[in-house]
Design an enzyme around this catalytic site. Sequence first.
Site, PDB file in Angstrom:
ATOM      1  N   ASP A  14       0.811  -1.220   0.000  1.00 13.48           N
ATOM      2  CA  ASP A  14       0.000   0.000   0.000  1.00 13.48           C
ATOM      3  C   ASP A  14       0.842   1.266   0.000  1.00 13.48           C
ATOM      4  O   ASP A  14       0.299   2.374  -0.031  1.00 13.48           O
ATOM      5  CB  ASP A  14      -0.957  -0.004   1.216  1.00 13.48           C
ATOM      6  CG  ASP A  14      -0.203  -0.065   2.538  1.00 13.48           C
ATOM      7  OD1 ASP A  14       1.045  -0.043   2.528  1.00 13.48           O
ATOM      8  OD2 ASP A  14      -0.879  -0.132   3.589  1.00 13.48           O
ATOM      9  N   ASP A  66      19.565  -4.894  -0.801  1.00 17.22           N
ATOM     10  CA  ASP A  66      18.814  -3.651  -1.029  1.00 17.22           C
ATOM     11  C   ASP A  66      18.779  -2.803   0.236  1.00 17.22           C
ATOM     12  O   ASP A  66      18.349  -1.649   0.181  1.00 17.22           O
ATOM     13  CB  ASP A  66      17.387  -3.949  -1.501  1.00 17.22           C
ATOM     14  CG  ASP A  66      16.663  -4.935  -0.603  1.00 17.22           C
ATOM     15  OD1 ASP A  66      17.174  -6.049  -0.419  1.00 17.22           O
ATOM     16  OD2 ASP A  66      15.596  -4.587  -0.084  1.00 17.22           O
TER      17      ASP A  66
HETATM   18  P1  AMP Z   1      12.213  -3.898   3.070  1.00 19.18           P
HETATM   19  O1  AMP Z   1      12.416  -5.374   3.260  1.00 19.18           O
HETATM   20  O2  AMP Z   1      11.360  -3.292   4.143  1.00 19.18           O
HETATM   21  O3  AMP Z   1      13.524  -3.196   2.909  1.00 19.18           O
HETATM   22  O4  AMP Z   1      11.400  -3.693   1.729  1.00 19.18           O
HETATM   23  C1  AMP Z   1      11.630  -4.489   0.609  1.00 19.18           C
HETATM   24  C2  AMP Z   1      10.826  -3.995  -0.576  1.00 19.18           C
HETATM   25  O5  AMP Z   1       9.421  -3.984  -0.295  1.00 19.18           O
HETATM   26  C3  AMP Z   1      11.169  -2.585  -1.019  1.00 19.18           C
HETATM   27  O6  AMP Z   1      11.076  -2.539  -2.429  1.00 19.18           O
HETATM   28  C4  AMP Z   1      10.088  -1.769  -0.389  1.00 19.18           C
HETATM   29  O7  AMP Z   1       9.863  -0.555  -1.071  1.00 19.18           O
HETATM   30  C5  AMP Z   1       8.886  -2.698  -0.529  1.00 19.18           C
HETATM   31  N1  AMP Z   1       7.848  -2.411   0.473  1.00 19.18           N
HETATM   32  C6  AMP Z   1       7.943  -2.607   1.801  1.00 19.18           C
HETATM   33  N2  AMP Z   1       6.800  -2.216   2.423  1.00 19.18           N
HETATM   34  C7  AMP Z   1       5.961  -1.759   1.461  1.00 19.18           C
HETATM   35  C8  AMP Z   1       4.632  -1.227   1.460  1.00 19.18           C
HETATM   36  N3  AMP Z   1       3.927  -1.064   2.577  1.00 19.18           N
HETATM   37  N4  AMP Z   1       4.108  -0.862   0.278  1.00 19.18           N
HETATM   38  C9  AMP Z   1       4.812  -1.018  -0.858  1.00 19.18           C
HETATM   39  N5  AMP Z   1       6.047  -1.521  -0.934  1.00 19.18           N
HETATM   40  C10 AMP Z   1       6.637  -1.889   0.208  1.00 19.18           C
HETATM   41 MG    MG Z   2      14.559  -1.787   2.311  1.00 25.33          MG
END
Ligand code: AMP
Ligand code: MG
Length: 472
Positions: free
Chosen positions: A124, A247
């Site tokens: 979201d 990432d």
């Molecule tokens: P993270 O593991 O939190 O670093 O996120 C990994 C990926 O998921 C990244 O591309 C983030 O932008 C995406 N992401 C995490 N939470 C959300 C969210 N609520 N809505 C959209 N994309 C998300």
């Molecule tokens: Mg991240």
Amino acid sequence: MTHAPIPFDNSYARLGTGFFTRTLPTPVAQPGRVALNRPLAARLGLDADWLDSDEGLAMLAGNAAPPGAEPIAQAYAGHQFGGLSPQLGDGRAVLLGEVVAPDGARFDIQLKGSGPTPFSRRGDGRAWLGPVLREYAVSEFMAAAGVPTTRALAAVTTGEAVWRETALPGAVLTRVASSHIRVGTFEFFAIRGDIDRLRALTDHVIARHYPDADGALGMLRGVIARQAETVAHWMALGFIHGVMNTDNMAVSGETIDYGPCAFMDAYHPDTVFSSIDRSGRYAWAEQPQVAVWNLAQLASCLIPLMGEDTDRAVTAATEAVHGFPALYQAAWMRRFGAKLGLADPHPDDRALVERLLTLMANAGADFTRTFRGLVTGEAAAEFANPAPFLDWQRDWQARGPDLAVAAAANPVRIPRNHRIQAAIDAGVTGDFAPFHRLVAAVTAPFDDRAEWRDLSAPPASSEAVRVTYCGT
Ligand code: AMP
Ligand code: MG
């Protein structure tokens, strides 16, 4: 408005197509102020009073982009828990632009939780208040403790609910970073064979973060050296990042993406908090090896930029990655040496540190209190059976520690998990007093003030937080 309130200068946006998608933040119903980091605003040369105005609040909530902002969602890929995800990108964040601080340092101003972007997949694009408060408190503690890190400029509520199994209050964090370029940003172009953009990205990172580096190999060596320092800092604070995916590793060397991160209370090297880390891949003691793994991914991305002779490039890149352990061990020895009050540690001092850590692990001693207790003479109290510790302490004292050095290396308090949780629980009810008190206390981490004593205490077993969750 007669002049732009923020003097944006957007070098990443100038890289052009393929690096990002132009994406405006999605406006929210009812922006509400939670926290504004005035010292950080001053460091950036921003007008904190403007940020605190209704116009400033509108920007921090994503309801209005000020003049000069060029909101973009950055593209990146990444290895998540060892598996390649070719397309991640800013799914819940938008880079408003960059500012150049009075001292010439360049910073990204990013909104996190600002609504969907083309990279959101099924998400979201939003954040709830909990992870926003956690990132604010932890990243500001890290900065105060001298750890390279992204910062938190502001936290605001959105007046909208975010659905995470249950309805939770939405929030937006304004994150400041020297850049948001990740190992995964390099992977994005390398796996597509887009050598032109890979080269442009490398040139950008060299100009921005490693101006003395000679080409891609020099940049790689620079990233490796900074990551060695950063991970050694984490280890010395008992910090567990929790999602060290490529990432989530910034090429600037700053700690980034505070998701299920946490600090250990009772010390054990195998400690893991993240609910999604079932194999312990990112346990405390694994972090240096994971850093090497991630840096090897960066190295392999850069080989096409390292000259015609691929064999030589592979050899040079491999040697650079193999340089990590020595850099890390030296940084580790400096950090843990300082924790023992040894400003100029000798290689033999490693055994002294390791003996203490073993005693702590066996006793389940509190990491922060044991090290701080070396300064105050109270460390023995962390051991149910103090005799082995007292033997160690005699040997340590014979080494001639300087307690002023130890006092500057061992924080009195850290943002303990149960305190963060309590601040979040109160914040959800609209009471931000515990959060503000926690931030004040953890951003003065070496200041032993009576009024904050309770924040130094480890959790009672009923308070202990044993599992943490990603911010999503
Ligand atoms: P993270 O593991 O939190 O670093 O996120 C990994 C990926 O998921 C990244 O591309 C983030 O932008 C995406 N992401 C995490 N939470 C959300 C969210 N609520 N809505 C959209 N994309 C998300
Ligand atoms: Mg991240």
